[in-house]
Enzyme design. Structure first.
Site, short mmCIF file in Angstrom:
data_model
loop_
_atom_site.label_atom_id
_atom_site.label_comp_id
_atom_site.label_asym_id
_atom_site.label_seq_id
_atom_site.Cartn_x
_atom_site.Cartn_y
_atom_site.Cartn_z
N GLN A 65 9.59 -5.49 0.41
CA GLN A 65 10.09 -4.13 0.26
C GLN A 65 9.53 -3.22 1.35
O GLN A 65 10.10 -2.17 1.64
CB GLN A 65 9.70 -3.57 -1.11
CG GLN A 65 8.19 -3.46 -1.31
CD GLN A 65 7.82 -2.85 -2.64
OE1 GLN A 65 8.40 -1.86 -3.05
NE2 GLN A 65 6.86 -3.45 -3.34
N ARG A 70 5.40 -7.02 8.13
CA ARG A 70 4.09 -7.32 7.55
C ARG A 70 4.10 -8.62 6.76
O ARG A 70 3.15 -8.93 6.05
CB ARG A 70 3.62 -6.16 6.67
CG ARG A 70 4.43 -5.90 5.43
CD ARG A 70 3.91 -4.72 4.66
NE ARG A 70 2.61 -4.97 4.07
CZ ARG A 70 2.04 -4.15 3.16
NH1 ARG A 70 2.66 -3.07 2.80
NH2 ARG A 70 0.86 -4.43 2.66
N HIS A 148 0.77 1.44 6.36
CA HIS A 148 0.35 1.38 4.96
C HIS A 148 -1.18 1.40 4.90
O HIS A 148 -1.83 0.36 4.80
CB HIS A 148 0.94 0.14 4.28
CG HIS A 148 2.43 0.18 4.22
ND1 HIS A 148 3.11 0.89 3.25
CD2 HIS A 148 3.38 -0.35 5.01
CE1 HIS A 148 4.41 0.78 3.45
NE2 HIS A 148 4.60 0.03 4.52
N ASP A 193 3.73 9.22 -5.95
CA ASP A 193 4.46 8.50 -4.90
C ASP A 193 5.36 9.52 -4.21
O ASP A 193 6.51 9.73 -4.59
CB ASP A 193 5.28 7.36 -5.49
CG ASP A 193 5.84 6.43 -4.42
OD1 ASP A 193 5.70 6.76 -3.22
OD2 ASP A 193 6.40 5.37 -4.77
N GLU A 252 -0.49 7.63 4.34
CA GLU A 252 -0.03 6.94 5.52
C GLU A 252 0.88 7.81 6.39
O GLU A 252 1.74 8.53 5.89
CB GLU A 252 0.69 5.66 5.14
CG GLU A 252 1.84 5.86 4.17
CD GLU A 252 2.39 4.55 3.67
OE1 GLU A 252 3.35 4.04 4.29
OE2 GLU A 252 1.88 4.04 2.65
#
Length: 295
Positions: A65, A70, A148, A193, A252
């Site tokens: 996601q 990564r 992140h 979030d 971030e």
């Protein structure tokens, strides 16, 4: 006489995965895994860990996601271009990720992604990214970007973030509806979030119990994501310990609201630098002329 290996060491890490250890002269260290191009550790001269890493690190089931970069194996770049020459010290590594036939099935664009991870002589952690459209078909591509960055904090309920107050944000918990931050500083007592928009180049994360402050400085990344899963979400995540939310905070540098578009041959650059300063630091000192970053 010091050798290059004092500053950069290539070795094996968890499950035999290749990693690079960076060391600067005052004692700060960083560890970078080629899998995912991920910085998994950043320690100060007292060997205290500064980044949060879940005890379940290595379970990659849910990482897609966040983009395939990564979840791929990067290479050490033997010939980095001038774009990543921002580090002033000798503790750095240049990584590169290029498209492959496998990636083209997931994301049908040819690209070159260069990442420099560096420690400054004072121990600051610096990440510099350069993404180039390497297409030969004349087509542009568009992407969003985020580092992140998970900070290790003593107690999330005793942490506050300064520099984002009064800004607009998109709330991922409410279908990305747009709101305006009302508090004097951001504190945490439930799941968060949010994507803050048009953010300043410097953001401070104050850990009261640890008596230290992280200062995040960024370039080319107008947004900032702030995330903590809290208890219920943490228990539902396969790559996160049930109680680990108490000791982490994700802040971030990002570019989310207005995606980046590159024409063939064009390049985008983004940079994030993190310093650690004493707890007396506050948002009133975000002007670099008012504080000396000493690590």
């Amino acid at each position: 006489m010091a050798s290059e290996n004092v500053f950069v060491e290539h070795c094996k890490g968890v499950n035999g995965l290749d990693k690079v250890i960076l060391r600067e002269i005052r004692g700060y260290t960083a560890e970078v895994y080629l899998f995912g191009g991920q910085v998994t550790s950043w320690k100060n001269e007292l060997r205290e860990e500064l980044l949060f890493l879940s005890s379940k690190f290595g379970n990659v089931d849910s990482l897609e996601q966040h983009g395939f970069a990564r979840n791929r194996l990067w290479s050490v770049d033997p010939d980095p271009p001038p774009c990543s020459s921002s580090a002033t010290g000798r503790a750095f590594v240049d990584l590169i990720l290029r498209h492959s036939e496998e990636e083209l099935k997931i994301w049908p664009h040819r690209f070159e992604f260069r990442l420099r991870v560096a420690l400054s002589p004072s121990g600051d952690l610096m990440l510099t990214s350069c993404i180039q459209n390497a297409s030969t078909d004349g087509k542009p591509f568009t992407f969003t970007f985020a580092y992140h960055t998970y900070f290790l904090v003593t107690d999330i309920s005793e942490v506050r973030v300064e520099g984002l107050e009064t800004l607009d944000y998109l709330d991922n918990l409410q279908n990305r509806e747009r709101f305006t931050e009302q508090g004097d500083a951001i504190t945490f007592e439930s799941e968060v979030d949010k994507i803050y928009l048009s953010t300043p180049t410097k953001i401070a994360i104050l850990d009261h119990e640890r008596k230290r402050t992280f200062v995040l400085r960024k370039e080319g990344l107008p947004d900032a994501v702030v995330w903590n899963p809290w208890d219920k979400k943490a228990k539902a995540m396969v790559d996160f310990g049930d109680e680990e939310y108490k000791h982490m905070l994700c802040v971030e540098a990002a570019c989310v609201e207005k995606p980046i578009t590159l024409k063939p041959g064009e390049e985008w650059k983004g940079r994030q630098e993190i310093s650690v300063v004493p707890s007396s630091y506050c948002s009133g000192h975000l002007d670099p002329r008012k504080v000396t970053f000493t690590g």
